[in-house]
Design a protein around this motif. Structure first.
Motif, short mmCIF file in Angstrom:
data_model
loop_
_atom_site.label_atom_id
_atom_site.label_comp_id
_atom_site.label_asym_id
_atom_site.label_seq_id
_atom_site.Cartn_x
_atom_site.Cartn_y
_atom_site.Cartn_z
N GLY A 130 0.81 -1.20 0.00
CA GLY A 130 0.00 0.00 0.00
C GLY A 130 0.84 1.25 0.00
O GLY A 130 2.08 1.21 0.03
N GLU A 131 0.16 2.40 0.00
CA GLU A 131 0.84 3.70 -0.02
C GLU A 131 1.14 4.13 1.42
O GLU A 131 0.26 4.13 2.27
N VAL A 132 2.40 4.49 1.67
CA VAL A 132 2.84 4.91 3.00
C VAL A 132 3.74 6.14 2.85
O VAL A 132 4.14 6.51 1.75
N VAL A 133 4.04 6.77 3.96
CA VAL A 133 5.02 7.85 3.99
C VAL A 133 6.34 7.26 4.45
O VAL A 133 6.43 6.66 5.52
N VAL A 134 7.38 7.39 3.62
CA VAL A 134 8.70 6.87 3.97
C VAL A 134 9.67 8.03 4.12
O VAL A 134 9.56 9.06 3.47
N GLY A 135 10.66 7.86 5.00
CA GLY A 135 11.68 8.88 5.21
C GLY A 135 12.41 8.64 6.50
O GLY A 135 12.10 7.70 7.25
N SER A 136 13.39 9.48 6.76
CA SER A 136 14.16 9.39 7.98
C SER A 136 13.49 10.21 9.06
O SER A 136 13.23 11.40 8.89
N ILE A 137 13.19 9.56 10.17
CA ILE A 137 12.47 10.19 11.27
C ILE A 137 13.34 10.15 12.51
O ILE A 137 13.97 9.13 12.80
N GLY A 138 13.41 11.25 13.25
CA GLY A 138 14.18 11.27 14.48
C GLY A 138 14.81 12.63 14.71
O GLY A 138 14.42 13.64 14.13
N SER A 139 15.84 12.65 15.57
CA SER A 139 16.54 13.88 15.91
C SER A 139 17.75 14.03 15.01
O SER A 139 18.07 13.16 14.20
N SER A 140 18.46 15.18 15.18
CA SER A 140 19.68 15.41 14.39
C SER A 140 20.78 14.44 14.76
O SER A 140 21.70 14.21 14.00
N GLN A 141 20.69 13.85 15.96
CA GLN A 141 21.73 12.91 16.41
C GLN A 141 21.40 11.47 16.05
O GLN A 141 22.30 10.68 15.78
N THR A 142 20.13 11.12 16.06
CA THR A 142 19.74 9.75 15.77
C THR A 142 18.52 9.77 14.87
O THR A 142 17.47 10.28 15.24
N MET A 143 18.66 9.20 13.67
CA MET A 143 17.55 9.10 12.75
C MET A 143 17.38 7.64 12.32
O MET A 143 18.33 6.88 12.30
N GLN A 144 16.16 7.29 11.98
CA GLN A 144 15.86 5.94 11.50
C GLN A 144 15.01 6.04 10.26
O GLN A 144 14.00 6.75 10.24
N TYR A 145 15.42 5.33 9.23
CA TYR A 145 14.63 5.30 8.01
C TYR A 145 13.50 4.31 8.22
O TYR A 145 13.72 3.14 8.56
N THR A 146 12.25 4.75 8.04
CA THR A 146 11.11 3.89 8.29
C THR A 146 9.93 4.38 7.47
O THR A 146 10.04 5.32 6.68
N CYS A 147 8.78 3.72 7.64
CA CYS A 147 7.57 4.14 6.96
C CYS A 147 6.41 4.13 7.95
O CYS A 147 6.41 3.37 8.92
N ILE A 148 5.45 4.99 7.70
CA ILE A 148 4.28 5.06 8.57
C ILE A 148 3.03 5.15 7.69
O ILE A 148 3.09 5.63 6.56
N GLY A 149 1.92 4.67 8.22
CA GLY A 149 0.67 4.71 7.48
C GLY A 149 -0.19 3.51 7.80
O GLY A 149 0.23 2.56 8.46
N ASP A 150 -1.44 3.55 7.30
CA ASP A 150 -2.38 2.46 7.55
C ASP A 150 -1.88 1.14 6.99
O ASP A 150 -2.17 0.07 7.55
N ALA A 151 -1.17 1.18 5.87
CA ALA A 151 -0.68 -0.06 5.27
C ALA A 151 0.25 -0.81 6.21
O ALA A 151 0.29 -2.05 6.20
N VAL A 152 1.00 -0.07 7.01
CA VAL A 152 1.89 -0.70 7.99
C VAL A 152 1.06 -1.38 9.08
O VAL A 152 1.36 -2.52 9.49
N ASN A 153 0.02 -0.70 9.54
CA ASN A 153 -0.83 -1.27 10.58
C ASN A 153 -1.51 -2.56 10.10
O ASN A 153 -1.63 -3.53 10.85
N VAL A 154 -1.95 -2.56 8.84
CA VAL A 154 -2.59 -3.76 8.29
C VAL A 154 -1.61 -4.92 8.26
O VAL A 154 -1.95 -6.06 8.62
N ALA A 155 -0.38 -4.66 7.82
CA ALA A 155 0.63 -5.73 7.78
C ALA A 155 0.88 -6.30 9.17
O ALA A 155 1.03 -7.52 9.34
N SER A 156 0.92 -5.41 10.17
CA SER A 156 1.13 -5.88 11.54
C SER A 156 -0.03 -6.74 12.01
O SER A 156 0.16 -7.77 12.67
N ARG A 157 -1.28 -6.35 11.66
CA ARG A 157 -2.45 -7.13 12.07
C ARG A 157 -2.47 -8.49 11.38
O ARG A 157 -2.86 -9.49 11.97
#
Length: 528
Positions: free
Chosen positions: A443-470
């Motif tokens: 599905g369509e999600v928002v991807v990018g690096s999320i976090g602070s200037s010292q620690t960032m993590q590349y990840t994705c967020i959105g309903d499609a992620v929640n569905v995969a987890s379920r």
């Protein structure tokens, strides 16, 4: 220490022995009737700063608990009656900033002498030098620069290098203090990185803002000679009040790149520096710039090595090369992208961990993830994160993957096959087998690096992620459960059985899912 009372708050720098109480001779004297005259003492020890209560009547409290002794950590708060003491560990950057004040001087006629760095950037061949005095000056620059570089060497730590540099400069020139200022990584503003004070500890070095601006913009070394006596400094009241008599400031230039400035000053001598000193100072600072550039380069090499090691744990080798070469940017911010998300976790992990020692559990997880990640990389997947015994994998981010749903399904089936071989080894070793459940959604999600200037993590967020987890939660041992959206996007023929529509938490309506049994076409290891 921040001292907060009912009348306000103020800061005080802790001494090796700091006394606290109502007694007027206390270092921190507080007019609070609930505080004893000699309430407590703070000592500087090898372990840090230690708070010791002097058997006071009303006591000292940390986190609501009465204490007789406490070793401070940054942010700790001690409550004495109605008085609060907040301990702050000063950072090196804060310490440097406190030791340097930027003087706001508007006069344009302050400079006694200046030398463009380009005028001393290169040394002429001996046959082209007609003035013996100029040759002697150049020789002295080379001699002192050579000694400086020999002392610094390939110093890996920038602060250690600057400490040696400033110490050497103060031994060469009749100066009291030396400041090295480098651009802030984010703002580009010049900030002090090292101060070598010979004067009183709390006496700030005064640096002219206009001089800094000219040094940076014009790439010129500046001489302010006998500032307190020169009539042209009638507007330079801040320098005069500081009692600064002579200043030299030169840019750190390396390969045409501006790296910062070096500022030295004398408060003791009139006419401490002259044009010859400025020429010599500019030549030496050229070598200092090489040391700073070397320290930056070594730090970049170390950072790149650490980044590569981290990326290699999460990304396939081909993606790592693209990230390190700059073809793929893992920066802050996000973008909408079609991604296939796969979750896999161990069934019955909680009971298994209870039956096993912590060491055995860690060994199991490391071995398990080693096998699983090897399969993921073969199908161009990206390890998003590890969550206990669960792994989250992306297909289609950070780089586009052709036929991502097909590769995700093929990867999941091979992961289950790999677990069969893994369990055969475990059974041969007398260990119980483990099973995993896998859920996949596209599905369509928002991807990018999320976090602070010292620690960032590349990840994705959105309903499609929640569905995969379920879906993963619905998967039993050995199952590969995919969503209807995923089934509609899979191009290869697969054997999948529909499951009854299910109502799952956080998802509107019912969720139609399928249990994938096998691929009906050979993927040759990469879904192709």
């Amino acid at each position: 220490m921040i001292v907060r009372t009912q009348s306000g708050e103020h800061e005080i720098e802790l001494l090796p022995h700091t006394t606290i109480g109502r007694h007027p001779k206390s270092t921190i004297c507080v007019n609070d009737p609930m505080i004893s005259k000699r309430h407590a003492i703070i000592r500087q020890t090898p372990e840090g700063y230690t708070y010791e209560d002097n058997n006071s009547s009303n006591g000292s409290f940390v986190g609501g608990v009465r204490v007789s002794m406490h070793i401070f950590k940054d942010g700790d708060e001690v409550v004495l009656g109605k008085t609060h003491l907040i301990f702050r560990l000063e950072t090196e950057q804060e310490k440097m900033a406190r030791m340097v004040s930027i003087s706001r001087i508007s006069s344009e006629s302050q400079v006694q002498d200046r030398i463009a760095v380009t005028d001393v950037e290169d040394f002429l061949p001996e046959e082209q030098v007609s003035d013996p005095a100029a040759l002697r000056v150049d020789y002295e620059k080379l001699r002192l620069g050579n000694e400086l570089m020999a002392r610094i060497g390939l110093e890996r730590d920038l602060i250690s290098a600057l400490e040696k540099v400033t110490d050497e400069l103060l031994s060469i020139f009749p100066a009291d203090r030396c400041v090295v200022m480098l651009p802030h990584p984010q703002t580009g503003e010049l900030v002090p990185r090292f101060v070598h004070p010979v004067a009183a500890k709390n006496e700030a070095v005064s640096v002219s803002e206009s001089v800094l601006r000219e040094v940076q913009e014009n790439k010129s070394a500046i001489l302010l000679a006998d500032a307190s006596m020169d009539s042209r400094f009638s507007e330079a009241s801040s320098l005069i009040m500081e009692g600064v008599r002579s200043v030299m400031c030169a840019p750190l230039m390396h390969g045409g790149e501006f790296l910062g400035v070096v500022h030295i000053e004398s408060k003791q001598m009139q006419h401490a520096f002259n044009r010859k000193d400025l020429q010599l100072f500019t030549g030496i600072v050229r070598h200092v710039a090489m040391a700073v550039a070397n320290a930056h380069l070594l730090q970049k090499i170390e950072d790149d090595a650490k980044s590569r090691a981290q990326f290699e744990r999460l990304l396939s080798p081909s993606v790592v090369e693209q990230v390190m070469s700059g073809k793929v940017k893992l920066e802050k911010g996000g973008e909408l992208r079609d991604v296939t998300i796969l979750f896999a976790d161990i069934r019955g992990y909680t009971s298994l961990s209870r039956r096993s020692s912590a060491t055995d559990v860690v060994t199991l997880l490391n071995h398990y993830f080693e096998i699983i990640v090897d399969v993921v990389f073969r199908y161009d997947g990206t390890v998003d994160k590890y969550i206990g015994d669960e792994i989250m994998v992306l297909f289609g981010a950070p780089v586009t993957v052709e036929d991502a749903p097909d590769k995700a399904v093929a990867c999941a089936l091979e992961m289950q096959g790999a677990m069969e071989n893994f369990n055969l080894q475990r059974e041969q070793n007398g260990e119980e087998p483990i099973q995993i459940g896998i859920g996949i959604n596209a599905g369509e999600v928002v991807v990018g690096s999320i976090g602070s200037s010292q620690t960032m993590q590349y990840t994705c967020i959105g309903d499609a992620v929640n569905v995969a987890s379920r879906l993963t939660g619905m998967a039993g041992p050995g199952d590969v459960i995919v969503s209807e959206d995923t089934m509609n996007q899979v191009k290869k023929k697969i054997h999948a059985e529909p499951l009854p529509p299910a109502k799952v938490k956080g998802i509107d309506g019912t969720l139609q899912a399928y249990s994938v049994k096998e691929l009906l076409e050979d993927t040759n290891g990469k879904g192709g």
